[in-house]
Design a protein around this motif. Structure first.
Motif, mmCIF file in Angstrom:
data_model
loop_
_atom_site.group_PDB
_atom_site.id
_atom_site.type_symbol
_atom_site.label_atom_id
_atom_site.label_comp_id
_atom_site.label_asym_id
_atom_site.label_seq_id
_atom_site.Cartn_x
_atom_site.Cartn_y
_atom_site.Cartn_z
ATOM 1 N N LEU A 1 33.480 56.100 92.732
ATOM 2 C CA LEU A 1 32.106 55.626 92.575
ATOM 3 C C LEU A 1 31.375 55.680 93.902
ATOM 4 C CD1 LEU A 1 29.859 54.217 90.886
ATOM 5 C CD2 LEU A 1 30.821 52.033 91.671
ATOM 6 N N ASP A 2 30.243 56.376 93.902
ATOM 7 C CA ASP A 2 29.330 56.369 95.044
ATOM 8 C C ASP A 2 28.205 55.402 94.699
ATOM 9 O OD1 ASP A 2 27.494 56.766 97.044
ATOM 10 O OD2 ASP A 2 27.352 58.946 96.783
ATOM 11 N N VAL A 3 28.223 54.209 95.282
ATOM 12 C CA VAL A 3 27.244 53.195 94.903
ATOM 13 C C VAL A 3 25.824 53.562 95.314
ATOM 14 C CG1 VAL A 3 28.937 51.329 94.897
ATOM 15 C CG2 VAL A 3 27.621 51.811 96.994
ATOM 16 N N SER A 4 25.671 54.525 96.216
ATOM 17 C CA SER A 4 24.334 54.940 96.632
ATOM 18 C C SER A 4 23.700 55.922 95.649
ATOM 19 C CB SER A 4 24.375 55.562 98.036
ATOM 20 O OG SER A 4 25.031 56.818 98.018
ATOM 21 N N ASP A 5 24.437 56.287 94.606
ATOM 22 C CA ASP A 5 23.970 57.210 93.568
ATOM 23 C C ASP A 5 23.700 56.402 92.297
ATOM 24 O OD1 ASP A 5 23.796 59.016 91.408
ATOM 25 O OD2 ASP A 5 25.131 60.456 92.366
ATOM 26 N N SER A 6 22.443 56.173 91.967
ATOM 27 C CA SER A 6 22.108 55.302 90.844
ATOM 28 C C SER A 6 22.617 55.842 89.515
ATOM 29 C CB SER A 6 20.593 55.084 90.765
ATOM 30 O OG SER A 6 19.908 56.293 90.517
ATOM 31 N N THR A 7 22.619 57.148 89.355
ATOM 32 C CA THR A 7 23.132 57.738 88.108
ATOM 33 C C THR A 7 24.619 57.502 87.979
ATOM 34 O OG1 THR A 7 21.411 59.450 88.116
ATOM 35 C CG2 THR A 7 23.366 59.870 86.780
ATOM 36 N N ASN A 8 25.342 57.655 89.065
ATOM 37 C CA ASN A 8 26.787 57.408 89.091
ATOM 38 C C ASN A 8 27.080 55.956 88.705
ATOM 39 O OD1 ASN A 8 29.401 58.030 91.632
ATOM 40 N ND2 ASN A 8 29.532 57.848 89.427
ATOM 41 N N VAL A 9 26.291 55.034 89.258
ATOM 42 C CA VAL A 9 26.474 53.612 88.971
ATOM 43 C C VAL A 9 26.171 53.309 87.506
ATOM 44 C CG1 VAL A 9 25.627 51.283 89.452
ATOM 45 C CG2 VAL A 9 26.035 52.876 91.344
ATOM 46 N N ASP A 10 25.028 53.789 87.019
ATOM 47 C CA ASP A 10 24.659 53.544 85.620
ATOM 48 C C ASP A 10 25.702 54.101 84.659
ATOM 49 O OD1 ASP A 10 22.319 52.210 86.233
ATOM 50 O OD2 ASP A 10 21.029 53.962 85.987
ATOM 51 N N ASP A 11 26.164 55.315 84.938
ATOM 52 C CA ASP A 11 27.148 55.945 84.054
ATOM 53 C C ASP A 11 28.438 55.142 84.000
ATOM 54 O OD1 ASP A 11 25.371 57.957 83.475
ATOM 55 O OD2 ASP A 11 26.322 59.464 84.774
ATOM 56 N N LEU A 12 28.882 54.646 85.161
ATOM 57 C CA LEU A 12 30.129 53.884 85.180
ATOM 58 C C LEU A 12 29.982 52.568 84.427
ATOM 59 C CD1 LEU A 12 33.000 53.263 85.997
ATOM 60 C CD2 LEU A 12 32.142 52.408 88.189
ATOM 61 N N VAL A 13 28.925 51.822 84.704
ATOM 62 C CA VAL A 13 28.752 50.532 84.034
ATOM 63 C C VAL A 13 28.615 50.727 82.524
ATOM 64 C CG1 VAL A 13 27.235 48.529 83.786
ATOM 65 C CG2 VAL A 13 27.803 49.401 86.067
ATOM 66 N N ASN A 14 27.853 51.731 82.118
ATOM 67 C CA ASN A 14 27.719 52.006 80.685
ATOM 68 C C ASN A 14 29.059 52.358 80.054
ATOM 69 O OD1 ASN A 14 24.953 51.560 80.750
ATOM 70 N ND2 ASN A 14 24.441 53.712 81.032
ATOM 71 N N SER A 15 29.861 53.135 80.765
ATOM 72 C CA SER A 15 31.157 53.534 80.207
ATOM 73 C C SER A 15 32.113 52.350 80.104
ATOM 74 C CB SER A 15 31.791 54.646 81.054
ATOM 75 O OG SER A 15 32.240 54.157 82.309
ATOM 76 N N VAL A 16 32.043 51.414 81.050
ATOM 77 C CA VAL A 16 32.888 50.219 80.971
ATOM 78 C C VAL A 16 32.550 49.427 79.706
ATOM 79 C CG1 VAL A 16 33.425 47.996 82.038
ATOM 80 C CG2 VAL A 16 33.261 50.051 83.461
ATOM 81 N N VAL A 17 31.258 49.256 79.465
ATOM 82 C CA VAL A 17 30.835 48.513 78.272
ATOM 83 C C VAL A 17 31.185 49.278 76.998
ATOM 84 C CG1 VAL A 17 28.853 47.536 77.052
ATOM 85 C CG2 VAL A 17 29.026 47.313 79.537
ATOM 86 N N ASP A 18 30.994 50.580 77.006
ATOM 87 C CA ASP A 18 31.345 51.390 75.832
ATOM 88 C C ASP A 18 32.835 51.293 75.525
ATOM 89 O OD1 ASP A 18 28.737 52.189 75.522
ATOM 90 O OD2 ASP A 18 29.012 54.145 76.488
ATOM 91 N N ASP A 19 33.649 51.323 76.572
ATOM 92 C CA ASP A 19 35.107 51.335 76.388
ATOM 93 C C ASP A 19 35.668 49.964 76.032
ATOM 94 O OD1 ASP A 19 35.087 54.007 77.000
ATOM 95 O OD2 ASP A 19 35.793 53.766 79.061
ATOM 96 N N HIS A 20 35.062 48.901 76.558
ATOM 97 C CA HIS A 20 35.668 47.570 76.421
ATOM 98 C C HIS A 20 34.796 46.559 75.678
ATOM 99 C CE1 HIS A 20 38.873 48.864 79.106
ATOM 100 N NE2 HIS A 20 37.939 49.374 79.893
ATOM 101 N N GLY A 21 33.575 46.940 75.361
ATOM 102 C CA GLY A 21 32.726 46.082 74.547
ATOM 103 C C GLY A 21 31.865 45.102 75.312
#
Length: 264
Positions: free
Chosen positions: A63-83
């Motif tokens: 995760l590159d926290v300075s990349d907003s798309t990278n951050v959004d994609d990761l957080v969205n995927s965590v919620v998608d995967d775990h609810g």
């Protein structure tokens, strides 16, 4: 302060900067305290994977926290995967070893320290991109989901440098001061949705950043004769206290943890 093995039972957690230092310690402690799943995130994906090794309910990602798309994609995927997403500890950050060495040279030679006139646009922008923009991107992405689910806790790792403003790190101090103000402002907004945001402000801590600090600066640090460097585990304990239900009444708090070097 919660230290039992079920303090975060059932929680889904995301920790940035989890490949080393405070982030690594916080992610491991969450896994050991009953979290249903812990995402170890770090710009160094291999370091994150090493930190997560041995924990069954954990995963590691780059995760590159300075990349907003990278951050959004990761957080969205965590919620998608775990609810859901229950706990975020944002520990990713950088300092400026070169500035520390310039100060060490000035101390050794007895010359006035000069940094601001030679501080480049690139150094300034990089410091803010990782330390301040990264906190904004991660906080924004996390509270979108937490407010929707009406629960959650975010801990931003700031710095005691926002209070004592060390001479060698004006760009670092400015970025971390922004993190503190950002967290406190957002905390007042999202508590209406039962989402808590707090800030941990560590003093000198024995992490990779500290290992890059010249010894002469460690010896000259105020209070160094009586205050040792904290361990990453000790700082992680405080971060998890803020994230836990033990701190349910702490909202927009800044926990200064610097071993008594100064008070704010």
């Amino acid at each position: 302060m919660s230290s039992n093995s079920s303090a975060f039972s059932g929680n889904v957690a995301l920790v940035t900067g989890a490949g080393s230092g405070i982030g690594r310690a916080a992610a491991r402690q969450l896994a050991e305290r009953g979290a249903a799943h812990v995402v170890f995130a770090d710009i160094d994906a291999q370091a994150a994977a090493c930190a997560a090794k041995g924990y069954e309910r954990a995963s590691a990602v780059g995760l590159d926290v300075s990349d907003s798309t990278n951050v959004d994609d990761l957080v969205n995927s965590v919620v998608d995967d775990h609810g859901n997403l229950d706990v975020v500890v944002h520990a990713a950050g950088i300092d400026d070893p070169g500035a520390k060495h310039l100060l060490a040279d000035a101390v050794q030679t007895g010359q006035p320290f000069e940094l601001i006139g030679r501080l480049s646009d690139e150094s300034w922008r990089r410091m803010l991109a990782v330390n301040l923009d990264g906190a904004f991107f991660l906080l924004r992405a996390a509270v979108r989901h937490m407010c929707a689910q009406k629960s959650g806790s975010v801990v931003l790792v700031g710095s005691s440098a926002t209070f004592d403003a060390p001479v060698s790190h004006p760009h670092y101090s400015a970025a971390k001061a922004g993190v503190h103000a950002l967290g406190q402002s957002v905390a007042k907004e999202v508590i209406a949705h039962d989402v808590r945001v707090n800030i941990l402000a560590p003093g000198p801590t024995d992490t990779g950043m500290a290992q890059r600090t010249p010894e002469i600066l460690k010896q000259a640090a105020p209070g160094s004769a009586v205050s040792r460097y904290a361990t990453a585990d000790e700082m992680a304990e405080l971060a998890l206290f803020l994230a836990s239900q033990d701190a349910v009444n702490v909202v927009g708090g800044v926990l200064l943890a610097n071993g008594g070097r100064f008070t704010a």
